[in-house]
Scaffold this motif. Structure first.
Motif, PDB file in Angstrom:
ATOM      1  N   ASP A 104      73.917-105.198   9.501  1.00  0.00           N
ATOM      2  CA  ASP A 104      72.536-105.512   9.103  1.00  0.00           C
ATOM      3  C   ASP A 104      71.914-106.722   9.791  1.00  0.00           C
ATOM      4  O   ASP A 104      70.794-107.103   9.452  1.00  0.00           O
ATOM      5  N   GLN A 128      72.765-100.635   7.856  1.00  0.00           N
ATOM      6  CA  GLN A 128      72.164-100.549   6.514  1.00  0.00           C
ATOM      7  C   GLN A 128      70.672-100.846   6.597  1.00  0.00           C
ATOM      8  O   GLN A 128      70.250-101.822   7.224  1.00  0.00           O
ATOM      9  N   VAL A 129      69.883 -99.992   5.957  1.00  0.00           N
ATOM     10  CA  VAL A 129      68.426-100.132   5.967  1.00  0.00           C
ATOM     11  C   VAL A 129      67.965-100.459   4.546  1.00  0.00           C
ATOM     12  O   VAL A 129      68.360 -99.794   3.587  1.00  0.00           O
ATOM     13  N   ASN A 130      67.123-101.477   4.432  1.00  0.00           N
ATOM     14  CA  ASN A 130      66.569-101.876   3.137  1.00  0.00           C
ATOM     15  C   ASN A 130      65.287-101.065   2.915  1.00  0.00           C
ATOM     16  O   ASN A 130      64.179-101.553   3.105  1.00  0.00           O
ATOM     17  N   THR A 131      65.495 -99.798   2.531  1.00  0.00           N
ATOM     18  CA  THR A 131      64.353 -98.859   2.477  1.00  0.00           C
ATOM     19  C   THR A 131      63.314 -99.274   1.434  1.00  0.00           C
ATOM     20  O   THR A 131      62.139 -98.948   1.570  1.00  0.00           O
ATOM     21  N   GLY A 139      70.124-105.562   4.432  1.00  0.00           N
ATOM     22  CA  GLY A 139      69.675-104.378   5.162  1.00  0.00           C
ATOM     23  C   GLY A 139      68.481-104.724   6.049  1.00  0.00           C
ATOM     24  O   GLY A 139      67.712-105.624   5.747  1.00  0.00           O
ATOM     25  N   PRO A 142      62.712-101.232   7.400  1.00  0.00           N
ATOM     26  CA  PRO A 142      62.402 -99.987   8.112  1.00  0.00           C
ATOM     27  C   PRO A 142      61.615-100.218   9.409  1.00  0.00           C
ATOM     28  O   PRO A 142      61.870 -99.544  10.413  1.00  0.00           O
ATOM     29  N   THR A 164      72.652 -96.306   6.472  1.00  0.00           N
ATOM     30  CA  THR A 164      72.997 -96.371   5.048  1.00  0.00           C
ATOM     31  C   THR A 164      71.806 -96.895   4.264  1.00  0.00           C
ATOM     32  O   THR A 164      71.093 -97.770   4.754  1.00  0.00           O
ATOM     33  N   ALA A 165      71.618 -96.392   3.056  1.00  0.00           N
ATOM     34  CA  ALA A 165      70.620 -97.006   2.178  1.00  0.00           C
ATOM     35  C   ALA A 165      71.103 -97.004   0.732  1.00  0.00           C
ATOM     36  O   ALA A 165      71.875 -96.137   0.316  1.00  0.00           O
ATOM     37  N   HIS A 176      63.254 -92.603  -0.534  1.00  0.00           N
ATOM     38  CA  HIS A 176      64.181 -93.448   0.227  1.00  0.00           C
ATOM     39  C   HIS A 176      65.145 -92.586   1.036  1.00  0.00           C
ATOM     40  O   HIS A 176      65.449 -92.902   2.188  1.00  0.00           O
ATOM     41  N   LEU A 180      65.307 -92.533   5.109  1.00  0.00           N
ATOM     42  CA  LEU A 180      66.560 -92.772   5.841  1.00  0.00           C
ATOM     43  C   LEU A 180      66.885 -91.595   6.763  1.00  0.00           C
ATOM     44  O   LEU A 180      67.316 -91.789   7.906  1.00  0.00           O
ATOM     45  N   MET A 194      74.226 -92.074   1.912  1.00  0.00           N
ATOM     46  CA  MET A 194      73.281 -92.284   0.804  1.00  0.00           C
ATOM     47  C   MET A 194      73.689 -91.400  -0.370  1.00  0.00           C
ATOM     48  O   MET A 194      74.268 -90.335  -0.193  1.00  0.00           O
TER      49      MET A 194
END
Ligand SMILES: *Cc1c(COP(=O)(O)O)cnc(C)c1O
Length: 222
Positions: A104, A128-131, A139, A142, A164-165, A176, A180, A194
């Motif tokens: 991240d 890792q994405v902080n959606t 994360g 986007p 990953t979310a 979300h 992703l 996910m």
């Protein structure tokens, strides 16, 4: 031996079968990552005995305490690191994990690249994405993720294979999961991590390749 098949595991596997059938997906396209944080080695061994092969720990420190023995005594079992990795834990994470779901930030990329080179061992890596763009959550945002993935590859030589979310608690997860999936698609990434105990069937509908399920497998954490 009087081992009984763990009921939580049986129910989760049946629900994954069901979700794959409903979504018209091949059962082999979904991997159950049994999230074993706070679970004792003995309880993990029951689930290994029932045939589960992939486990996830969210703290590297806990993984280091529990897993070297479990991995040594159960060939073919793999450990995934699914929680935040401090840069000073990169060495242990690379040594223990088959997959790290939580790349991240650039400083972690530097530490991972150094350890992969030093140990000649390369876990699969997911960003890792902080959606939900939650300030307290780790994360990549986007808006920044395409550039981050490109930098992981170009600047650090890291082979990113997925994203990953963890959707915001209490919110409908669908937007979300869809976000992703779109990020994975446009970056050419095959793995989508996910879905947890409350929503893994929905995640499978949206294309999850790895569902991280803890309490539904092992029982509620105390
Ligand atoms: C604990 C954990 C899970 C599993 O959560 P459950 O709700 O118990 O299924 C999934 N992902 C991460 C990162 C976790 O820390």
């Amino acid at each position: 031996m009087t081992t009984t098949f763990p009921t939580g595991l049986a129910a989760v596997l049946a629900a994954i079968d069901d979700a794959c059938a409903k979504a018209g997906r091949d059962r082999d396209s979904v991997t159950l990552v049994a999230a074993s944080k706070t679970v004792s080695a003995a309880a993990i061994e029951d689930v290994i005995a029932a045939g589960q092969r992939v486990f996830g720990e969210n703290r590297v420190q806990e993984a280091k305490a529990k897993w070297p023995d479990l991995l040594a005594t159960h060939p073919g079992v793999e450990l995934h690191v699914i929680g935040p990795v401090q840069s000073n834990k990169a060495r242990d994470a690379v040594a223990l994990a088959d997959t790290i779901h939580s790349v991240d930030r650039a400083s972690l990329c530097v530490a991972l690249a150094r350890e992969i080179e030093r140990q000649q061992r390369a876990p699969r890596l997911l960003v890792q994405v902080n959606t939900g763009e939650e300030p307290q959550k780790s994360g990549v945002l986007p808006a920044d993720v395409d550039a981050f993935i490109a930098n992981c590859r170009a600047d650090f030589g890291l082979d990113i294979v997925g994203v990953t979310a963890i959707p915001p608690a209490g919110a409908p997860p669908e937007p979300h999961f869809a976000l992703l999936a779109a990020i994975a698609e446009r970056n050419g990434l095959p793995q989508l991590s996910m879905g947890m105990s409350s929503d893994f069937a929905v995640a499978i509908e949206y294309g999850a390749t790895h569902v991280r399920v803890g309490s539904a497998v092992f029982g509620a954490r105390t």
